[in-house]
Design an enzyme around this catalytic site. Structure first.
Site, short mmCIF file in Angstrom:
data_model
loop_
_atom_site.label_atom_id
_atom_site.label_comp_id
_atom_site.label_asym_id
_atom_site.label_seq_id
_atom_site.Cartn_x
_atom_site.Cartn_y
_atom_site.Cartn_z
NE ARG A 88 0.20 0.87 4.40
CZ ARG A 88 -0.70 0.25 5.16
NH1 ARG A 88 -1.98 0.25 4.81
NH2 ARG A 88 -0.34 -0.35 6.27
CB SER A 128 6.85 0.34 5.63
OG SER A 128 6.49 -0.06 6.93
CD GLU A 167 4.39 2.23 2.32
OE1 GLU A 167 3.93 2.92 3.24
OE2 GLU A 167 4.50 0.99 2.40
#
Length: 328
Positions: free
Chosen positions: A164, A232, A323
C-alpha cells in the site's frame, strides 16, 4: 478550463462527507490540469488532484484548489508475445477497466475487480486484493512533476512499490499521475491461493474469477453507493519478526522483515465492530470498514478513527495507521 468558487465535493467522495473546496472543477485533460495548478500557485493555495474520492477523508472546508480527474481513454495492445499491454488515462474508472480487460480476453486484473477509484490513484496506493497487487502487473506511468513543470515516465523500479505504498506517497502532491500502462502476462495463469478463490477449479478463466471476487467483496464489504465508506480504513500492521510470537493469536502471515497482522481482527477484538461516533461507525459486516450511517461529519470520522487507534494500542500494543488521506 473553468474553476468554480466553493466547489462542492460532497458527491465526489465515497464516504459521503459534506465538503467544499475554495476553488475546484473537473479537469478533462493534462492541459486543464496544468492551468489549474498555475491558478493555485498564483493565489498561494495548495493544489489537490482527486480521482474517484474513494481513499480520502474530506474536511468541510478545504482551502485549496481541487481538480477532479476527468481524463479518459484506454487502449489495448495484443501484438507482443510476452504480455498484453493496456494503457489508460488517469480518470478512467478502475472497476470499469478491469471489466473491460476481462471482456477483451485479457487476464491479470480479475483479482483486483470491484476496487473503487480511478486508474490514476491505483499506483499511488499500490492497490491490492485477493493475492495480487498492482505492482505485479505494472509496467510504467506518466506523471507531471509540479516542481520541474515537466512530464516524467516512471517504470516499476522507479515507483518504489511496497505494501500500500509507492514513491508518490513519500512526496505527496509533487507528482500528478496522468496515464498508466499495465503489462498483463502471457501466458496468463490464475492466482487462486487466496481464501475464497482456492476452491475454484484450476482451469477457471478470468471472467469466473472476477465474478467470484465481486461476490466475495459484496458479502464482506458494504457498497459505498448504498452506505458511504472509504474501504479499508487502516493498514494491516507489520510487526518485527522478533515480536511476532507475541501476536500468535492474531491472524496474519509472514512478510519480509516481520509478520503482517489483520487490522480487521484487531479492531473486532477491541470491541469496535459496529462501534459508532455520531453517524460514523465501523461496519457490522467488517470491522475494518468505517461507514457513514447517513449524516456523519468530518469530526465524527476523525473522533472514531482516533478512538480505534487508542483502543487497539491499549489492548495489543499495536499502532494502526490510517489508510485514506485526509484533506483539509
Amino acid at each position: 478550463m473553468t474553476l468554480k468558487d466553493q466547489f462542492d465535493l460532497s458527491a465526489r467522495n465515497t464516504l459521503g462527507l459534506s465538503s467544499h473546496a475554495r476553488y475546484g472543477g473537473v479537469l478533462p485533460d493534462a492541459g486543464a490540469m496544468i492551468e489549474a495548478l498555475a491558478f493555485a500557485q498564483d493565489r498561494g493555495l495548495p493544489f489537490h488532484f482527486l480521482g474517484g474520492g474513494s481513499n480520502c477523508v474530506l474536511a468541510p472546508q478545504i482551502e485549496a484548489v481541487v481538480g477532479v480527474s476527468g481524463m479518459t481513454g484506454r487502449s489495448i495492445d495484443t501484438s507482443a508475445p510476452d504480455a498484453v499491454r493496456v494503457t489508460a488515462q488517469a480518470g478512467e474508472s478502475w472497476p470499469g477497466l478491469v471489466e473491460w480487460c476481462v471482456a477483451q480476453g485479457a487476464g491479470g486484473l480479475e483479482n483486483l475487480a470491484g476496487i473503487p477509484g480511478t486508474v490514476g490513484a491505483a499506483p499511488i496506493q499500490n492497490i491490492g486484493a485477493y493475492g495480487v497487487e498492482l505492482s505485479d502487473i505494472f509496467e510504467s506511468l506518466i506523471a507531471f512533476d509540479t516542481e520541474t513543470s515537466a512530464f516524467r515516465r516512471f517504470d516499476r523500479a522507479a515507483c518504489r512499490f511496497a505494501y500500500r505504498h509507492s514513491l508518490f506517497k513519500e512526496t505527496p502532491g509533487r507528482y500528478i499521475v496522468t496515464e498508466v500502462t499495465l503489462a498483463l502476462p502471457r501466458p496468463w495463469h490464475p492466482v487462486l491461493r487466496y481464501a475464497g478463490l482456492d476452491t475454484l477449479p484450476a482451469g477457471s478463466d478470468a471472467a469466473a474469477i472476477m465474478r467470484t471476487v465481486l461476490a466475495l467483496r459484496g458479502a464482506k464489504l458494504p457498497d459505498w453507493r448504498q452506505t458511504g465508506n472509504a474501504g479499508s480504513f487502516f493498514h494491516n500492521p507489520i510487526v518485527p519478526e522478533a515480536e511476532a510470537a507475541r501476536y500468535a493469536e492474531v491472524p496474519g502471515h509472514a512478510v519480509e522483515g516481520g509478520r503482517k497482522l489483520s487490522a480487521g481482527w484487531l479492531l473486532e477484538a477491541s470491541g469496535l465492530k459496529g462501534y459508532r461516533c455520531g453517524d460514523a461507525g465501523f461496519s457490522e459486516k467488517h470491522a475494518l470498514v468505517l461507514v457513514n450511517h447517513g449524516r456523519a461529519t468530518f469530526e465524527d470520522v476523525t473522533q472514531l478513527a482516533a478512538t480505534a487507534v487508542e483502543k487497539v494500542r491499549e489492548r495489543f500494543g499495536v499502532t494502526l495507521v490510517q489508510e485514506p488521506v485526509t484533506l483539509g
